[in-house]
Write an enzyme that holds these catalytic residues in place. Structure first.
Site, PDB file in Angstrom:
ATOM      1  N   TYR A  73       0.843  -1.189   0.000  1.00 29.46           N
ATOM      2  CA  TYR A  73       0.000   0.000   0.000  1.00 29.46           C
ATOM      3  C   TYR A  73       0.880   1.242   0.000  1.00 29.46           C
ATOM      4  O   TYR A  73       1.784   1.379   0.816  1.00 29.46           O
ATOM      5  CB  TYR A  73      -0.901  -0.004   1.242  1.00 29.46           C
ATOM      6  CG  TYR A  73      -2.224   0.663   0.989  1.00 29.46           C
ATOM      7  CD1 TYR A  73      -2.312   2.043   0.856  1.00 29.46           C
ATOM      8  CD2 TYR A  73      -3.389  -0.078   0.879  1.00 29.46           C
ATOM      9  CE1 TYR A  73      -3.509   2.669   0.608  1.00 29.46           C
ATOM     10  CE2 TYR A  73      -4.605   0.535   0.647  1.00 29.46           C
ATOM     11  CZ  TYR A  73      -4.666   1.907   0.513  1.00 29.46           C
ATOM     12  OH  TYR A  73      -5.861   2.528   0.264  1.00 29.46           O
TER      13      TYR A  73
ATOM     14  N   TYR B 278      -1.090   4.872 -10.405  1.00 21.81           N
ATOM     15  CA  TYR B 278      -1.988   3.975 -11.148  1.00 21.81           C
ATOM     16  C   TYR B 278      -3.445   4.239 -10.813  1.00 21.81           C
ATOM     17  O   TYR B 278      -4.246   4.651 -11.660  1.00 21.81           O
ATOM     18  CB  TYR B 278      -1.592   2.529 -10.836  1.00 21.81           C
ATOM     19  CG  TYR B 278      -2.645   1.465 -11.024  1.00 21.81           C
ATOM     20  CD1 TYR B 278      -3.213   1.209 -12.265  1.00 21.81           C
ATOM     21  CD2 TYR B 278      -3.048   0.687  -9.944  1.00 21.81           C
ATOM     22  CE1 TYR B 278      -4.161   0.210 -12.424  1.00 21.81           C
ATOM     23  CE2 TYR B 278      -3.986  -0.318 -10.089  1.00 21.81           C
ATOM     24  CZ  TYR B 278      -4.544  -0.556 -11.329  1.00 21.81           C
ATOM     25  OH  TYR B 278      -5.477  -1.550 -11.476  1.00 21.81           O
TER      26      TYR B 278
END
Length: 381
Positions: A279, A327
């Site tokens: 993450y 992204y």
């Protein structure tokens, strides 16, 4: 009995103008199609993000009446934790095909729905709110400042996580920043300051999007459309709400424990990992997670990632989709870490493919380094 991921897919990403349920449906049906299965095969459903009764609402929308459900809310670590729950349910015979999914339309809806949660719901708020922290970035900025103070290093070194993420995104046509061009250290440092020492370039995107993965028994998986990706290990920890009760902001103790448990269950070490998906809500999130999972020693991560180590072609391919920084970040990135890990292990990542990848790790972080879940995946080649 061994469990495998047999399908993985994204919903539409970016600025979609679609509802959460539409994005969830896209992710689920695309992942099932990827596996060569249909909704009629699904008897287990795990999801968050739709409503307080997420599995109930999504199940009804899809026309499902699953015999096993999970809507455990652990923020960005929920999907990884749900893979563990789903694996256990399949092994126990409670379900045969489980879909784990998440989606959000936060950018189209112009909403950051988690903002203000800390101030409204935890007792620590009385000690923190008077100082006007921005939730959650000011708390991650505190961790970054503490790390730089304790171990040295520079903001320029921390910028490497954003720069590397952009390099991967330039190889991923689905990435929100795919056409934006590379980042330099100056681009990261000179971006608008949000909460010292983190500029906007240190922060994740705000996008729509989501994803899903499909799990079933390994013996059944071998007869399906795609190469099965085995769930080799998992671990999790829930350690704090905010940072008031945290003794050491740099320790990332929950990730240390979750990662160690997952690695031990899988029988691997950090040296065995070919692809790492962690993450990256902020650059410091990724930095402290890489360190906590044992890829380098305490206080070493900023030196460790220099010289292209985490960029394409480097020794430790990190966040190969472009991550939350370049992204997609739909509020919870965890399921998309799993989708990318599966694609890498199946050899389907195109220009960003890591050659010969056999073992991947996905690690989700929820809250303010609050909840952690690690999943180890592998394939036989």
């Amino acid at each position: 009995m061994t469990v495998a991921i047999v399908g993985a897919a994204e919903s539409d990403l970016g600025v979609t103008g679609r509802s959460i349920l539409t994005l969830q449906t896209q992710a689920v049906t695309r992942a099932l199609a990827d596996a060569g299965l249909t909704l009629a095969d699904v008897d287990g459903l795990a999801t968050t993000g739709v409503a307080r009764f997420s599995t109930t609402q999504l199940g009804e929308y899809l026309g499902l009446a699953p015999r096993w459900v999970d809507s455990t809310f652990m923020g960005g670590s929920a999907a990884e934790a749900m893979v563990a729950r789903a694996s256990q349910a399949i092994e126990a015979g409670q379900a045969s095909v489980v879909v784990v999914s998440f989606a959000s339309n936060q950018r189209s809806a112009r909403s950051r729905s988690l903002a203000g949660v800390l101030e409204e719901h935890v007792p620590e708020a009385q000690f923190e709110t008077p100082y006007g922290p921005l939730f959650p970035i000011s708390y991650y900025a505190m961790a970054a400042n503490a790390y730089l103070h304790a171990y040295g290093g520079t903001r320029a070194q921390l910028a490497e996580f954003a720069i590397a993420a952009r390099e991967w995104a330039l190889r991923n046509p689905a990435a929100f920043r795919h056409g934006a061009g590379p980042l330099s250290v100056a681009d990261v440092l000179d971006a608008p300051m949000v909460s010292t020492p983190l500029t906007t370039a240190h922060c994740c995107l705000v996008t729509d999007g989501g994803g899903a993965v499909v799990l079933t028994r390994l013996d059944r998986a071998r007869d399906l459309r795609r190469m099965p990706v085995e769930v080799l290990g998992y671990g999790e920890r829930s350690v704090n709400t905010s940072m008031t009760a945290v003794d050491d902001l740099t320790a990332n103790a929950g990730a240390v424990a979750a990662g160690a448990e997952a690695f031990a269950r899988a029988g691997i070490t950090a040296a065995d990992v070919d692809v790492l998906e962690v993450y990256d809500s902020f650059t410091i999130t990724a930095a402290l997670t890489v360190e906590a999972l044992g890829f380098c020693g305490r206080g070493e991560v900023l030196d460790f990632v220099q010289d292209g180590r985490i960029r394409p072609g480097g020794a430790l391919p990190l966040n190969t989709s472009g991550g939350g920084l370049s992204y997609c970040h739909p509020g919870q990135l965890g399921v998309l870490l799993l989708v990318e890990a599966v694609r890498q292990l199946r050899g389907e990542a195109g220009e960003r493919q890591v050659p010969g990848a056999r073992t991947a790790v996905a690690h989700g972080t929820g809250g303010i380094f609050s909840a952690h879940a690690t999943v180890v995946l592998g394939v036989d080649r």
